[in-house]
Scaffold this motif. Sequence first.
Motif, PDB file in Angstrom:
ATOM      1  N   ASP A  89       1.385 -21.828  18.732  1.00 30.98           N
ATOM      2  CA  ASP A  89       2.564 -21.889  19.594  1.00 30.98           C
ATOM      3  C   ASP A  89       2.605 -20.630  20.454  1.00 30.98           C
ATOM      4  O   ASP A  89       2.526 -19.511  19.949  1.00 30.98           O
ATOM      5  N   PRO A 262       5.784 -32.067  15.973  1.00 30.38           N
ATOM      6  CA  PRO A 262       5.680 -31.626  17.376  1.00 30.38           C
ATOM      7  C   PRO A 262       6.080 -32.698  18.376  1.00 30.38           C
ATOM      8  O   PRO A 262       6.636 -32.379  19.432  1.00 30.38           O
ATOM      9  N   GLY A 325       7.952 -25.713  21.807  1.00 28.42           N
ATOM     10  CA  GLY A 325       6.557 -26.001  21.509  1.00 28.42           C
ATOM     11  C   GLY A 325       5.652 -26.205  22.698  1.00 28.42           C
ATOM     12  O   GLY A 325       4.470 -26.510  22.524  1.00 28.42           O
TER      13      GLY A 325
END
Length: 430
Positions: A89, A262, A325
């Motif tokens: 990330d 995610p 993200g």
Amino acid sequence: MSTPASASPGVRLLILAAIPAVLIGIGSALILKGVYLLSDLLEPVLWQTLPKVFGATESTPWWIFTVLTVTGALIGAVVWLVPGHAGPDSATTELDGPFPKLMALPSLALVLVLSLAGGVSLGPENPILAINAVLAMTLLGRLKRMPPALLSTLAVAGTIGALFGTPVAAALVFTGAVAGSKLPGSLWDKLFLPLAAAAAGSGTTLLLDGPVFSMGMAPVGQVQPYDLLMATVIAMLAAAIGVLMIWVFPFVHRGFHALRNPLLFTLLGGVVLGVLGMIGGPITLFKGAEQTGELLKNAGHYSTGQLAAIAGIKIVALLVAAGAGFRGGRIFPSVFIGTALGMLGAALVPGLPLPLAVACGVMGFVLAVARDGWIALFIAVAVLGTGDVAVLATLCVIILPTWLVVTKAPGMLIKPKEQFAPAGVRAKTS
């Protein structure tokens, strides 16, 4: 105090080592150009060709929402399912690493192109630095006297030179980094190879594109005491706003990543960015470089309320993009935000030169985000593009009290203990 000649690595060694350094710089610039070309091919499809099919334009609110939502979903799917998971990330990495493994580069490049073309409020810095550093270490790792740490340093220097179109930024960044290193020789011996890479990277960029941030504003001229005082206030307020944003950042990051998967938290991020884009319009989208020029070109068309709204929306968009993200850097959007804050300051302080106010807004906000005085000074002067030495001297004075605002503040970086481990993704990918 000079360094003894015997401590120098030698002219022959520096010349030989400069060859791979220059190649790394050129390669870094070409890879960056390749990423930009891909995003430039995709962007008009998303924002010009497709909206016409549905009777919309790039400014149509529901189309802005749709593109950013779909972009969030696509990036989330890549991070979740594609091997390498697009690396770590970006919220957890500095410009100099940690870097992902080689297998993560295709997915990282893919999400970077999607982010740049899809209007996400992040720049290319962290991903492209990681891509170039890993490729340099992989392709040239067997060279004698060129350890992986040096190769990654050269790739970072070459990429910074390419990003900003000048080796000056890399020189400023690496002066502090190499000064305390164990490399042999004087400071300039240690800077020789990074500067060679940065010069090659910036030279390649200038041949292909031209300056990135230079807006060609009018020279500031002689700064009066009142202007100096008001400019200092603007810089300190911009830095304080940046510190407030950074203080909120871990909560935003934690909130999105509580969804674990995610696909879910990046999709939600795309939805929120879409709503913000509907409110703020196209000027608040993308990494912010072109939008900064548009903002300054139409400076007289914005009211103080509009400037405040534009800056506020972009700040929230940066928080969401970095916290949800998406992969990207924070410097480019920070320049846009600082420009908007500087323009707001000039509108609120009659008679204050707009270039000085913009430079101080950019310097203050970038200083808070980057936590590097050299980078903040360089970008503030680069944005003006005036070549005015006097404004540099003025900014060197203004940055002193501004630094006091940020010196004890946290950086815009999520530490490992503040992270969740998303489902299906290893907590550590580097």
